[in-house]
Design a protein around this motif. Sequence first.
Motif, PDB file in Angstrom:
ATOM      1  N   PRO A  18       0.813  -1.027   0.059  1.00  0.00           N
ATOM      2  CA  PRO A  18       0.104  -0.011   0.083  1.00  0.00           C
ATOM      3  C   PRO A  18       0.782   1.328   0.067  1.00  0.00           C
TER       4      PRO A  18
ATOM      5  N   ARG B 148      -8.473   1.968  -0.129  1.00  0.00           N
ATOM      6  CA  ARG B 148      -8.651   0.587  -0.751  1.00  0.00           C
ATOM      7  C   ARG B 148      -7.199   0.060  -0.795  1.00  0.00           C
ATOM      8  N   ASN B 149      -6.226   0.835  -1.747  1.00  0.00           N
ATOM      9  CA  ASN B 149      -4.934   0.245  -2.067  1.00  0.00           C
ATOM     10  C   ASN B 149      -4.019   1.112  -1.282  1.00  0.00           C
ATOM     11  N   GLY B 150      -4.274   2.111  -0.473  1.00  0.00           N
ATOM     12  CA  GLY B 150      -3.364   3.040   0.097  1.00  0.00           C
ATOM     13  C   GLY B 150      -4.222   4.063   0.695  1.00  0.00           C
ATOM     14  N   ILE B 151      -3.633   5.230   1.223  1.00  0.00           N
ATOM     15  CA  ILE B 151      -4.204   6.514   1.840  1.00  0.00           C
ATOM     16  C   ILE B 151      -3.895   7.532   1.239  1.00  0.00           C
TER      17      ILE B 151
ATOM     18  N   LEU C  66      -2.108   1.949   9.114  1.00  0.00           N
ATOM     19  CA  LEU C  66      -1.336   1.117   8.418  1.00  0.00           C
ATOM     20  C   LEU C  66      -0.331   0.292   9.330  1.00  0.00           C
TER      21      LEU C  66
ATOM     22  N   ARG D 153      -5.346  -5.901   4.041  1.00  0.00           N
ATOM     23  CA  ARG D 153      -6.406  -5.639   3.311  1.00  0.00           C
ATOM     24  C   ARG D 153      -6.028  -4.639   2.281  1.00  0.00           C
ATOM     25  N   TYR D 154      -5.258  -3.716   2.690  1.00  0.00           N
ATOM     26  CA  TYR D 154      -4.723  -2.584   1.677  1.00  0.00           C
ATOM     27  C   TYR D 154      -3.879  -3.269   0.704  1.00  0.00           C
TER      28      TYR D 154
END
Length: 408
Positions: free
Chosen positions: A332, A349-352, A370, A378-379
């Motif tokens: 992520p 979802r895939n990061g912040i 994280l 999950r990410y």
Amino acid sequence: MTDRTKRVVLVMDYGDVRGGLEKVCIESALALKAQGKDVVFFCGVPPLDPRLEAAGIETHCLGVSDIASNASRLAAIRTGLWNRTAGQKLDQVIRDTDDLSATVVHVHCWTKSLSSAIGPVVTAPDVRHVFTMHEYFFACPNGGFFDYPRNGICGKRAMSLSCMVTNCDVRNPAHKAFRVVRQGMQKTFGRLPRGVRNIIYISELQHEVMRSYFPAATRFFNVSNPVIDEKPEQVDVAANEAFVFVGRLAAAKGGVEFAHAAKAAGVRAVFIGDGPQKDEIRAACPEAEILGWIESSQVAGLLREARALVFPSLWYECQPLVPLEALAAGIPVISGDWTAGRESVVNGRNGIIIKDLDPQGSFGAALAALKDPEAARRYGNAAYQMFWADPLTKGRHLDRLNTVYEAI
């Protein structure tokens, strides 16, 4: 689609790989040649990448120094403003063909050695051309819309009076003055960007920032740079602890801000890179691991030990590749919403995507989120699945290039 493009003339300052820009140009030259195109490579500064000659690509190198390393400052200023020889030689190379209509001239960069003297040559009415924007030099004198003394994004209209009198340069006011004069030469005698008919951009942020500087008739094409071809095994980020930063340890990259945030959040910070802020980073977070510059082939291995990639760059960027490489491995990414790095991240979802670099604000909250292994997993799963659902491969890049070539 008909294949009317038989010959491609690729143009850039350097003859070998110095960074991502040169890598993209040289690898596209090799791929186009392998596809059967007649490829010509034109540059200013040696050495030439040996792969070009080995592939049978016609090469032309002026054998000059770039403006930063030229031993004569007067010569550097003169050629930096207008390298007449570069324009003349490129014109000869472009027109050395029985069918100019079958040739596309693709320019990747010109500011380090070739100068905007190539502009009237490339934008001539009978020359099919396209420029890839790897930076912001078509508009901004320092190429980045970044005010280095203030350490923040510049919101001024490029080449407005306010812009020209502002010392935004990374070096000194005299260098800014040179850049302003060079930009004036580029806009007038160089016909850049007013003569440009076709542009490749590599991020939507770049398009948003630059569109108003080009003529209304200029056509824009989105062609992302290639990132990776072989699908790696997914990283189990939940088993890792390191929050990794990759890049130069300089003010515009946000390393010090990450060090402060990592210290406050109590996470393990790893820096891959070196630069003038190394000591400041160490002072902000004594526990941080600063690995210095390592071979690019080793970076992927070190990334596999990451919980997340942190991308706190303070400037717009263009299409940063390290976040994409991380996502391709299932790692992520934390990115600021002011940089093009945000385009590869779907927040939550895939990061912040963070709104600030405050250790007590959204930056600190992202690190804390994280820090939880299950959340990181999950990410990471989403990162891997999303990237490989539509991967940025060399083949995809080549297909899009050929589509652009046929359209111009």
